[in-house]
Motif scaffolding. Structure first.
Motif, PDB file in Angstrom:
ATOM      1  N   SER A  22      -3.130   1.954   5.367  1.00 21.21           N
ATOM      2  CA  SER A  22      -1.964   1.249   4.804  1.00 21.21           C
ATOM      3  C   SER A  22      -2.186  -0.255   4.649  1.00 21.21           C
ATOM      4  N   VAL A  23      -2.876  -0.879   5.610  1.00 19.57           N
ATOM      5  CA  VAL A  23      -2.956  -2.344   5.585  1.00 19.57           C
ATOM      6  C   VAL A  23      -4.387  -2.864   5.540  1.00 19.57           C
ATOM      7  N   GLY A  24      -5.356  -1.981   5.345  1.00 21.02           N
ATOM      8  CA  GLY A  24      -6.744  -2.418   5.379  1.00 21.02           C
ATOM      9  C   GLY A  24      -7.278  -2.990   4.084  1.00 21.02           C
ATOM     10  N   ASP A  25      -6.521  -2.847   2.981  1.00 23.05           N
ATOM     11  CA  ASP A  25      -6.992  -3.420   1.717  1.00 23.05           C
ATOM     12  C   ASP A  25      -6.939  -4.947   1.760  1.00 23.05           C
ATOM     13  N   TRP A  27      -6.014  -8.565   1.036  1.00 17.95           N
ATOM     14  CA  TRP A  27      -4.777  -9.258   0.698  1.00 17.95           C
ATOM     15  C   TRP A  27      -3.525  -8.647   1.330  1.00 17.95           C
ATOM     16  N   THR A  28      -3.563  -7.392   1.761  1.00 21.56           N
ATOM     17  CA  THR A  28      -2.321  -6.781   2.240  1.00 21.56           C
ATOM     18  C   THR A  28      -1.760  -7.488   3.462  1.00 21.56           C
ATOM     19  N   LEU A  29      -2.577  -7.748   4.460  1.00 23.53           N
ATOM     20  CA  LEU A  29      -2.061  -8.412   5.660  1.00 23.53           C
ATOM     21  C   LEU A  29      -1.660  -9.851   5.385  1.00 23.53           C
ATOM     22  N   LEU A  30      -2.280 -10.492   4.406  1.00 23.01           N
ATOM     23  CA  LEU A  30      -1.853 -11.848   4.053  1.00 23.01           C
ATOM     24  C   LEU A  30      -0.505 -11.822   3.337  1.00 23.01           C
ATOM     25  N   ILE A  31      -0.230 -10.776   2.582  1.00 22.93           N
ATOM     26  CA  ILE A  31       1.110 -10.616   2.003  1.00 22.93           C
ATOM     27  C   ILE A  31       2.126 -10.405   3.125  1.00 22.93           C
ATOM     28  N   VAL A  32       1.754  -9.594   4.116  1.00 21.63           N
ATOM     29  CA  VAL A  32       2.629  -9.415   5.278  1.00 21.63           C
ATOM     30  C   VAL A  32       2.881 -10.754   5.959  1.00 21.63           C
ATOM     31  N   ARG A  33       1.840 -11.547   6.131  1.00 25.88           N
ATOM     32  CA  ARG A  33       1.997 -12.883   6.725  1.00 25.88           C
ATOM     33  C   ARG A  33       3.052 -13.686   5.989  1.00 25.88           C
ATOM     34  N   GLY A  51      -6.012 -17.641  -4.840  1.00 22.40           N
ATOM     35  CA  GLY A  51      -7.191 -16.806  -4.955  1.00 22.40           C
ATOM     36  C   GLY A  51      -6.888 -15.378  -5.340  1.00 22.40           C
ATOM     37  N   VAL A  52      -5.644 -14.919  -5.161  1.00 23.68           N
ATOM     38  CA  VAL A  52      -5.306 -13.556  -5.533  1.00 23.68           C
ATOM     39  C   VAL A  52      -4.945 -13.523  -7.016  1.00 23.68           C
ATOM     40  N   ALA A  58       0.282  -7.620  -7.707  1.00 22.00           N
ATOM     41  CA  ALA A  58       1.246  -6.604  -8.137  1.00 22.00           C
ATOM     42  C   ALA A  58       0.861  -5.232  -7.581  1.00 22.00           C
ATOM     43  N   SER A  59      -0.432  -4.909  -7.588  1.00 21.29           N
ATOM     44  CA  SER A  59      -0.896  -3.624  -7.083  1.00 21.29           C
ATOM     45  C   SER A  59      -0.635  -3.486  -5.591  1.00 21.29           C
ATOM     46  N   ARG A  60      -0.935  -4.551  -4.831  1.00 18.91           N
ATOM     47  CA  ARG A  60      -0.718  -4.498  -3.380  1.00 18.91           C
ATOM     48  C   ARG A  60       0.768  -4.354  -3.059  1.00 18.91           C
ATOM     49  N   LEU A  61       1.621  -5.049  -3.780  1.00 19.96           N
ATOM     50  CA  LEU A  61       3.054  -4.944  -3.532  1.00 19.96           C
ATOM     51  C   LEU A  61       3.563  -3.536  -3.824  1.00 19.96           C
ATOM     52  N   LYS A  62       3.056  -2.926  -4.885  1.00 18.83           N
ATOM     53  CA  LYS A  62       3.432  -1.540  -5.183  1.00 18.83           C
ATOM     54  C   LYS A  62       2.970  -0.600  -4.073  1.00 18.83           C
TER      55      LYS A  62
END
Length: 238
Positions: A22-25, A27-33, A51-52, A58-62
């Protein structure tokens, strides 16, 4: 309706592997941050994730919506903008991200020429240190925020910008937000530089010692701030 399968999985019957599904991609944990500080618009997220690419964001948010970590909602008029915010399951990542920030703090030497900096990025490695130092002296704070479970707000100002801390009824730090809390009525302000912030984050310096040495400047605006100053100096207020 069943949730569609993820594009990739470690296919291991292991809690760590499932979490990373779920969170290993990237940018995902930085979005959580970013979302731990509160609801953010897409444009704000993109601005604070240098940098993103727009496609990747958009893909990570989906993916996060699909996995039940984040939700998108529309703000009422006159704003009428969409924001992303963490769900209860997404907010449960808070101690994970704080632990990562504390673990990574020793790697923060002098900034590299290519490094972007945002003031609120300093909040996470500070949180655990502030829980067990002078900030916990601020018990009994009554602020004007009115937020559930939040008794007071403390602004933190660095040369790079400002963020604010949310204090629980027992004086513990229960969260943070980007920017000053002036609109909600902060009860205190701490001013310090990035080096001091990092020294506290790494455990090389306590808040009390930093206040005593003048490396953290406290704007006294009431009894809770005096309590923090007294904890640092050992001299009770008159």
């Amino acid at each position: 309706m069943p949730r569609p399968p993820r594009r990739r999985s470690y296919d291991q019957y292991c809690a760590v592997a499932r979490a990373l599904d779920s969170v290993g991609d990237r940018w995902t944990l930085l979005i959580v941050r970013e979302l731990l500080a509160g609801p953010r618009r897409y444009t704000d997220l993109h601005a604070d994730l240098p940098g993103v690419s727009t496609d990747v964001l958009a893909s990570r948010l989906k993916d996060m919506e699909r996995d039940g970590l984040a939700a998108r909602r529309r703000l009422p008029a006159p704003v009428s903008a969409y924001v992303y915010e963490l769900t209860e399951r997404g907010r449960a990542l808070h101690p994970v991200v704080v632990a990562l920030a504390e673990w990574g703090a020793p790697e923060l030497a002098a900034p590299r020429p290519t490094d972007a900096v945002r003031a609120h990025w300093f909040a996470l490695p500070l949180l655990r240190r502030l829980q067990v130092t002078g900030m916990s002296q601020m018990s009994g704070v009554t602020g004007a925020s009115g937020a559930s479970g939040v008794a007071g707000l403390v602004d933190v100002r660095l040369p790079e910008g400002e963020f604010h801390l949310r204090l629980g009824p027992d004086g513990s730090v229960c969260g943070y937000g980007d920017g000053p809390a002036s609109a909600q009525g902060a009860v205190a302000r701490l001013e310090l530089d990035a080096d001091t912030c990092l020294a506290i984050s790494r455990g090389d310096l306590t808040v009390e010692d930093a206040v005593r040495d003048g490396r953290v400047r406290v704007s006294v605006d009431g009894t809770p701030v005096a309590a923090l100053r007294d904890a640092a100096t050992g001299v009770p207020s008159a």
